[in-house]
Design a protein around this motif. Structure first.
Motif, PDB file in Angstrom:
ATOM      1  N   VAL A  32      29.054  -8.714  10.234  1.00  0.00           N
ATOM      2  CA  VAL A  32      28.490  -7.753   9.289  1.00  0.00           C
ATOM      3  C   VAL A  32      26.984  -7.957   9.225  1.00  0.00           C
ATOM      4  N   THR A  33      26.278  -6.902   8.919  1.00  0.00           N
ATOM      5  CA  THR A  33      24.832  -7.014   8.737  1.00  0.00           C
ATOM      6  C   THR A  33      24.540  -7.300   7.267  1.00  0.00           C
ATOM      7  N   PRO A  34      23.523  -8.109   6.995  1.00  0.00           N
ATOM      8  CA  PRO A  34      23.207  -8.411   5.602  1.00  0.00           C
ATOM      9  C   PRO A  34      22.654  -7.175   4.902  1.00  0.00           C
ATOM     10  N   THR A  35      22.973  -7.033   3.639  1.00  0.00           N
ATOM     11  CA  THR A  35      22.447  -5.913   2.872  1.00  0.00           C
ATOM     12  C   THR A  35      21.318  -6.412   1.986  1.00  0.00           C
ATOM     13  N   LEU A  36      20.272  -5.631   1.911  1.00  0.00           N
ATOM     14  CA  LEU A  36      19.130  -5.967   1.071  1.00  0.00           C
ATOM     15  C   LEU A  36      19.306  -5.309  -0.287  1.00  0.00           C
ATOM     16  N   PRO A  37      18.840  -5.950  -1.339  1.00  0.00           N
ATOM     17  CA  PRO A  37      18.923  -5.307  -2.646  1.00  0.00           C
ATOM     18  C   PRO A  37      17.994  -4.098  -2.678  1.00  0.00           C
ATOM     19  N   PRO A  38      18.352  -3.064  -3.440  1.00  0.00           N
ATOM     20  CA  PRO A  38      17.486  -1.885  -3.494  1.00  0.00           C
ATOM     21  C   PRO A  38      16.134  -2.240  -4.107  1.00  0.00           C
ATOM     22  N   ARG A  39      15.101  -1.573  -3.621  1.00  0.00           N
ATOM     23  CA  ARG A  39      13.758  -1.817  -4.148  1.00  0.00           C
ATOM     24  C   ARG A  39      13.600  -1.134  -5.502  1.00  0.00           C
ATOM     25  N   THR A  40      12.889  -1.794  -6.392  1.00  0.00           N
ATOM     26  CA  THR A  40      12.663  -1.224  -7.714  1.00  0.00           C
ATOM     27  C   THR A  40      11.583  -0.163  -7.633  1.00  0.00           C
ATOM     28  N   LEU A  41      11.521   0.667  -8.664  1.00  0.00           N
ATOM     29  CA  LEU A  41      10.496   1.704  -8.728  1.00  0.00           C
ATOM     30  C   LEU A  41       9.113   1.071  -8.710  1.00  0.00           C
ATOM     31  N   ALA A  42       8.942  -0.036  -9.403  1.00  0.00           N
ATOM     32  CA  ALA A  42       7.647  -0.717  -9.434  1.00  0.00           C
ATOM     33  C   ALA A  42       7.242  -1.188  -8.039  1.00  0.00           C
ATOM     34  N   GLN A  43       8.189  -1.684  -7.249  1.00  0.00           N
ATOM     35  CA  GLN A  43       7.877  -2.123  -5.892  1.00  0.00           C
ATOM     36  C   GLN A  43       7.456  -0.948  -5.016  1.00  0.00           C
ATOM     37  N   VAL A  44       8.135   0.176  -5.140  1.00  0.00           N
ATOM     38  CA  VAL A  44       7.796   1.356  -4.348  1.00  0.00           C
ATOM     39  C   VAL A  44       6.402   1.841  -4.705  1.00  0.00           C
ATOM     40  N   LEU A  45       6.111   1.950  -6.002  1.00  0.00           N
ATOM     41  CA  LEU A  45       4.797   2.443  -6.428  1.00  0.00           C
ATOM     42  C   LEU A  45       3.692   1.466  -6.048  1.00  0.00           C
ATOM     43  N   THR A  46       3.963   0.177  -6.138  1.00  0.00           N
ATOM     44  CA  THR A  46       2.965  -0.818  -5.738  1.00  0.00           C
ATOM     45  C   THR A  46       2.671  -0.715  -4.246  1.00  0.00           C
ATOM     46  N   ASP A  47       3.707  -0.533  -3.439  1.00  0.00           N
ATOM     47  CA  ASP A  47       3.502  -0.378  -1.999  1.00  0.00           C
ATOM     48  C   ASP A  47       2.663   0.859  -1.692  1.00  0.00           C
ATOM     49  N   GLN A  48       2.936   1.949  -2.405  1.00  0.00           N
ATOM     50  CA  GLN A  48       2.177   3.168  -2.168  1.00  0.00           C
ATOM     51  C   GLN A  48       0.738   3.033  -2.653  1.00  0.00           C
ATOM     52  N   ALA A  49       0.543   2.360  -3.776  1.00  0.00           N
ATOM     53  CA  ALA A  49      -0.802   2.218  -4.333  1.00  0.00           C
ATOM     54  C   ALA A  49      -1.672   1.298  -3.487  1.00  0.00           C
ATOM     55  N   SER A  50      -1.064   0.480  -2.648  1.00  0.00           N
ATOM     56  CA  SER A  50      -1.851  -0.423  -1.817  1.00  0.00           C
ATOM     57  C   SER A  50      -2.356   0.249  -0.543  1.00  0.00           C
ATOM     58  N   SER A  51      -2.019   1.499  -0.348  1.00  0.00           N
ATOM     59  CA  SER A  51      -2.439   2.237   0.837  1.00  0.00           C
ATOM     60  C   SER A  51      -3.916   2.644   0.730  1.00  0.00           C
ATOM     61  N   PHE A  52      -4.629   2.491   1.839  1.00  0.00           N
ATOM     62  CA  PHE A  52      -6.044   2.862   1.875  1.00  0.00           C
ATOM     63  C   PHE A  52      -6.239   4.342   1.563  1.00  0.00           C
ATOM     64  N   ILE A  53      -5.404   5.193   2.116  1.00  0.00           N
ATOM     65  CA  ILE A  53      -5.578   6.638   1.918  1.00  0.00           C
ATOM     66  C   ILE A  53      -5.381   7.022   0.453  1.00  0.00           C
ATOM     67  N   VAL A  54      -4.497   6.312  -0.249  1.00  0.00           N
ATOM     68  CA  VAL A  54      -4.290   6.592  -1.673  1.00  0.00           C
ATOM     69  C   VAL A  54      -5.557   6.263  -2.450  1.00  0.00           C
ATOM     70  N   TRP A  55      -6.158   5.121  -2.153  1.00  0.00           N
ATOM     71  CA  TRP A  55      -7.410   4.749  -2.830  1.00  0.00           C
ATOM     72  C   TRP A  55      -8.531   5.719  -2.482  1.00  0.00           C
ATOM     73  N   LEU A  56      -8.581   6.174  -1.239  1.00  0.00           N
ATOM     74  CA  LEU A  56      -9.593   7.141  -0.818  1.00  0.00           C
ATOM     75  C   LEU A  56      -9.422   8.455  -1.578  1.00  0.00           C
ATOM     76  N   LEU A  57      -8.204   8.934  -1.686  1.00  0.00           N
ATOM     77  CA  LEU A  57      -7.952  10.169  -2.423  1.00  0.00           C
ATOM     78  C   LEU A  57      -8.220  10.013  -3.915  1.00  0.00           C
ATOM     79  N   LEU A  58      -7.900   8.846  -4.467  1.00  0.00           N
ATOM     80  CA  LEU A  58      -8.186   8.600  -5.873  1.00  0.00           C
ATOM     81  C   LEU A  58      -9.694   8.649  -6.125  1.00  0.00           C
TER      82      LEU A  58
END
Length: 88
Positions: A32-58
């Motif tokens: 069987v393949t290991p299953t990862l726990p689902p990512r939290t909303l905070a983790q998703v938003l943090t990953d997106q906010a760390s993007s250069f293009i997001v900071w450029l657009l902001l």
């Protein structure tokens, strides 16, 4: 049939014999393949906010407000909010 260690023991149908399958299950565990726990909303938003293009657009959105281009600023910030919502 070749019985070297590199050649698996095969049953009459071409698959592993029951003994060989049981040995591998005991040795390696279930296949069987290991299953990862689902990512939290905070983790998703943090990953997106760390993007250069997001900071450029902001920055572009804030600069638009400073220069009086309210419509463009709203459009850019709306795009950022939409990006965050879709990414979540």
């Amino acid at each position: 049939m070749n019985d070297s260690p590199a050649t698996p023991k095969r049953g009459p149908t071409g698959g592993l014999s029951i003994d060989e399958a049981a040995r591998r299950l005991e040795l390696d565990g279930p296949n069987v393949t290991p299953t990862l726990p689902p990512r939290t909303l905070a983790q998703v938003l943090t990953d997106q906010a760390s993007s250069f293009i997001v900071w450029l657009l902001l920055g572009a959105g804030l600069l638009s407000f400073i220069l009086g281009e309210t419509g463009q600023g709203v459009a850019i910030l709306a795009a950022l909010v939409l990006n965050g919502a879709v990414g979540a």
